[in-house]
Design a protein around this motif. Structure first.
Motif, PDB file in Angstrom:
ATOM      1  N   VAL A 253       0.835  -1.201   0.000  1.00  0.00           N
ATOM      2  CA  VAL A 253       0.000   0.000   0.000  1.00  0.00           C
ATOM      3  C   VAL A 253       0.873   1.255   0.000  1.00  0.00           C
ATOM      4  O   VAL A 253       0.562   2.227  -0.696  1.00  0.00           O
ATOM      5  N   ASN A 257       0.569   4.093  -2.923  1.00  0.00           N
ATOM      6  CA  ASN A 257       0.172   5.445  -2.544  1.00  0.00           C
ATOM      7  C   ASN A 257       1.284   6.457  -2.805  1.00  0.00           C
ATOM      8  O   ASN A 257       1.022   7.599  -3.204  1.00  0.00           O
ATOM      9  N   SER A 525      -8.134   0.051   4.593  1.00  0.00           N
ATOM     10  CA  SER A 525      -7.931   1.434   4.155  1.00  0.00           C
ATOM     11  C   SER A 525      -9.249   2.191   4.151  1.00  0.00           C
ATOM     12  O   SER A 525     -10.308   1.643   3.852  1.00  0.00           O
ATOM     13  N   LYS A 528      -7.190   5.341   0.487  1.00  0.00           N
ATOM     14  CA  LYS A 528      -6.202   4.965  -0.510  1.00  0.00           C
ATOM     15  C   LYS A 528      -5.620   3.595  -0.185  1.00  0.00           C
ATOM     16  O   LYS A 528      -5.428   3.265   0.995  1.00  0.00           O
ATOM     17  N   ASP A 568      -3.945   3.152   5.283  1.00  0.00           N
ATOM     18  CA  ASP A 568      -3.551   4.369   4.574  1.00  0.00           C
ATOM     19  C   ASP A 568      -3.201   5.495   5.541  1.00  0.00           C
ATOM     20  O   ASP A 568      -2.433   6.396   5.185  1.00  0.00           O
ATOM     21  N   THR A 571       0.452   4.618   6.202  1.00  0.00           N
ATOM     22  CA  THR A 571       1.348   4.973   5.100  1.00  0.00           C
ATOM     23  C   THR A 571       1.524   6.487   4.988  1.00  0.00           C
ATOM     24  O   THR A 571       2.593   6.960   4.597  1.00  0.00           O
TER      25      THR A 571
END
Length: 787
Positions: A253, A257, A525, A528, A568, A571
């Motif tokens: 991920v 992203n 998530s 995203k 997300d 991240t």
């Protein structure tokens, strides 16, 4: 032209039009929705007690209604005391969808639509609760409500209605007030409800469910942590990064992203090891081809997607658990000169793996990374760990990286000496596996096995003994790792070895730019790469699946926080920290968690999971779905769990089998039931440290301070704000549906079907035409422990 048409046209735009729901849109009473709420309380006992209270009120309410309608309404709603706002919101939406919506009066709806089309700002007025009126308003396109509202404390209803109380209509109004035009002048409404205009106007509320604030300012008291400005795009433009662990949940991920949000990044190198005859580049190509994570990138770049990937991504074959990262020497020297940041999201995430594998993946890998960083020109390290390295401790966990840490605070304990001791333990166990005593035991097992192995001899028998020895050694090392972890204060080998890695970084990484990132339980998530992406069988998946069955009693501390965070959100935090590493304004430790900033305790987590399952089963047909939506799991004490849940049920099954053994065949009738209950006990025991034993509260100030320094034009893509999470929406509309789509099939032994975009080659010709690939299993690499 009808009178309603004239009335609609005479309303000036944006003027308030008060529309009485009862009579014009619905024949709505106050009792039936409350009866629905009480009958669908969380526990069976609460359902019957509330129904009994409703029966008593049915006797007293006529007298109260005649004497004082407003007081009767207050007394009636007192039966909702102790029901959560989450449950009332979902049951209200359910009641409207399946009970009220089919009974909407079409003529009244048509009249209301005419007012809305004329520009009027309609306010629905009703004696019903806002939990029922809100979905009605959203269905009709109305933005404001004037209805009854309950008081809540800590998310639980007190049974008290907030002022003003909208009383029911009188008997005469029920007979005469059936006109499809429900518009009521404010003066007439004030007379009917016996309130002044300013009281009613102040009670108008938005129809949409209130959501958390998107961004809140971060306040820091340590001037050394202050960051005046941090532009992620400027910091990472044309920078070169090495990502280790791209096949895992977070790594995948983060890569997708980052490529979406930072197309001007220099180059992202991916360290991928060869596996089962497939080279590193081949494994990555297959991952991109089959994983939905890269779908947004493909939609953005279309046919140019392979070219974009070739420009921004380079796969390097290697193995972080090997010296020199398992790379070719020339490639390693080239990367040592050019890399700016190494992002390590790799690691073995099984709770209790083979101790050899855990040391290689979680400890040796860190030592090799430190050697690489020492040999590089300027590379920094972002190392992904877990919040649960703190082990068996309670209370607030600060963002402080402590060398040679043990949860029990053992004096004189040294991580390096511990690693040496573990290696010696492994060597001794391997030697014992080859000893004559163990060999004789394994030989006897092979001969006594109730299969064809009892007739084996010669080479076939030796081969069976060799297989038994491999199993014996693995089992012994799993047990040895778990035992040592618990002796020192960790619940399992995973958190033990991850903490050892942190101690190694704190000791050997002095003078290097290193940031340790501890996420809590990483889940689906929110935005995203797309809403509701998950993969693998992680902690929440196993427990949430169990809570969607007929399982009723989960041993837990209902006040303990189940610290979940969307992938997300993690991240975003990682990208911020990578930018801070480049700008040399980083801290040594970042905890990406929600237990301080946006707490969701076990009681609420269990109930939201049950409500999400209820929403799914309510839309299904069949007896099993009808039964399942009525079985809500409740938090209970460990003692009650032992008496009435799996352990107690297993004891009953064993007693029955003992009584029936003289008259049953060799295979007991209830053997499968006993095995299933035993598996359930082991599952609960595995997760007890995270749902029952310790109350962790993880501080997360450092990442929020970085987020507060992001320029306004980058906030949408890079701001880190766990406070903005709406747990009701996350559990019911995002997380459980994501698990049901991507994870539950794996638990049930089914395959996840999805449409593969097309062939992808990082090196080679343009991809062929799109094709459909079905029956592929999603990569189960996850971030938090899986088993």
């Amino acid at each position: 032209m009808t009178p309603a048409d004239n009335s609609a046209r005479s309303i000036s735009p944006n003027a308030h039009v008060f529309w009485r729901v009862e009579g014009s849109l619905l024949n709505l009473t106050a009792v039936r929705p409350l009866g629905y709420f009480t009958w669908n309380a969380q526990s069976f006992l609460a359902r019957w007690l509330r129904r009994g209270a409703m029966a008593l009120m049915a006797l007293a309410r006529p007298v109260l209604y005649i004497a004082h309608r407003r007081a009767a309404t207050r007394v009636l709603h007192s039966v909702l005391r102790g029901i959560s706002r989450d449950r009332l919101d979902l049951l209200g939406a359910e009641y409207f969808q399946y009970r009220l919506k089919p009974k909407l009066k079409p003529h009244g709806v048509a009249q209301l639509k005419q007012f809305l089309e004329g520009g009027a700002e309609v306010v629905l007025v009703s004696q019903g609760l806002d939990h029922v009126m809100r979905p009605l308003a959203e269905h009709l396109g109305v933005r404001y409500l004037l209805c009854n509202r309950l008081e809540f404390r800590d998310g639980m209803a007190t049974g008290r209605l907030l002022h003003p109380v909208i009383r029911p209509r009188g008997v005469l109004a029920r007979i005469t007030g059936q006109s499809p035009n429900g518009a009521v002048p404010l003066g007439q409404l004030c007379h009917d409800l016996n309130f002044r205009p300013e009281v009613l106007l102040s009670a108008i509320t938005p129809a949409r469910r209130p959501a958390p604030a998107k961004v809140r300012p971060a306040l820091g008291f340590d001037p050394g942590k202050a960051v005046p400005r941090l532009s992620v795009r400027e910091s990472l433009a044309r920078k070169h990064l090495l990502l280790v662990g791209v096949t895992g949940f977070i790594g995948k991920v983060w890569l997708a992203n980052t490529l979406m949000d930072l197309p001007d990044i220099g180059k992202i190198y991916l360290l991928v090891r060869r596996q089962r005859g497939a080279s590193g580049p081949e494994r990555f190509e297959k991952m991109v081809e089959e994983s939905p994570v890269f779908e947004p990138l493909y939609r953005r770049y279309g046919e140019r997607f392979p070219d974009f990937m070739r420009q921004r991504v380079e796969v390097v074959e290697g193995d972080i658990s090997q010296p020199g990262l398992g790379m070719d020497a020339a490639v390693r020297e080239r990367l040592a000169r050019t890399l700016d940041v190494v992002v390590n999201s790799s690691g073995l995430t099984d709770f209790n793996p083979d101790l050899r594998e855990a040391l290689a993946a979680n400890v040796d890998a860190i030592l090799h990374l430190i050697e690489f960083l020492r040999a590089s020109d300027h590379a920094a390290l972002l190392h992904l760990s877990t919040c649960y390295v703190v082990g068996f401790v309670d209370g607030r966990i600060p963002e402080i990286l402590t060398p040679n840490y043990t949860p029990f605070g053992i004096p004189g304990w040294d991580a390096e000496s511990e690693v040496r001791g573990l290696r010696q333990l492994i060597a001794e166990t391997e030697a014992r596996a080859e000893s004559p005593e163990v060999t004789a035991e394994l030989r006897q097992q092979a001969l006594d096995k109730l299969t064809a192995a009892k007739d084996l001899h010669g080479a076939a028998l030796e081969n069976q003994i060799r297989k038994n020895r491999i199993r014996w050694l693995r089992s012994a090392l799993v047990e040895a790792g778990t035992k040592r972890a618990r002796e020192l204060g960790w619940p399992n080998t995973y958190t033990f070895t991850k903490s050892l890695a942190e101690s190694m970084l704190a000791s050997y990484g002095v003078g290097l730019a290193i940031a340790v990132v501890r996420p809590s339980i990483v889940e689906s998530s929110v935005e995203k790469p797309f809403r509701g992406w998950n993969e693998g069988i992680n902690t929440s998946a196993a427990l949430s699946y169990l809570l969607g069955t007929f399982f009723r009693q989960l041993p837990t501390n209902e006040h303990k926080c189940l610290d979940l965070i969307p992938v997300d959100t993690v991240t975003r935090g990682m990208t911020l920290i990578a930018a801070a590493l480049v700008q040399h304004c980083h801290q040594s430790l970042y905890q990406l968690a929600t237990s301080v900033s946006n707490r969701c305790d076990m009681r609420r987590s269990i109930e939201l999971t049950g409500l999400a399952h209820r929403k799914y089963y309510r839309a299904q047909e069949g007896l099993e779905s009808w039964l399942r939506l009525r079985f809500d799991t409740i938090p209970v004490s460990k003692e009650r769990y032992r008496r009435f849940s799996a352990p107690g049920q297993r004891a009953i099954v064993r007693a029955i089998q003992k009584i029936m053994s003289p008259v049953t065949p060799k295979q007991p009738v209830l053997a499968r039931t006993e095995r299933n209950l035993e598996k359930l006990e082991k599952l609960i025991e595995l997760f007890e440290p995270f749902i029952l034993h310790n109350q962790h509260v993880f501080e997360g100030e450092n990442a929020e301070l970085l987020s507060s320094a992001v320029p306004p034009d980058e906030v949408a893509d890079f701001a880190y704000d766990p406070r903005a999470l709406d747990w009701y929406e996350f559990w019911i509309d995002v997380h459980i549906p994501a698990l049901r789509k991507w994870t539950y099939p794996l638990i049930e032994g089914r395959r996840v079907e999805y449409e593969s975009r097309q062939e992808f080659r990082l090196r080679g010709p343009t991809p062929a035409e799109p094709r459909v690939r079905s029956g592929a299993i999603i990569d189960t690499g996850v971030t938090w422990p899986s088993s």
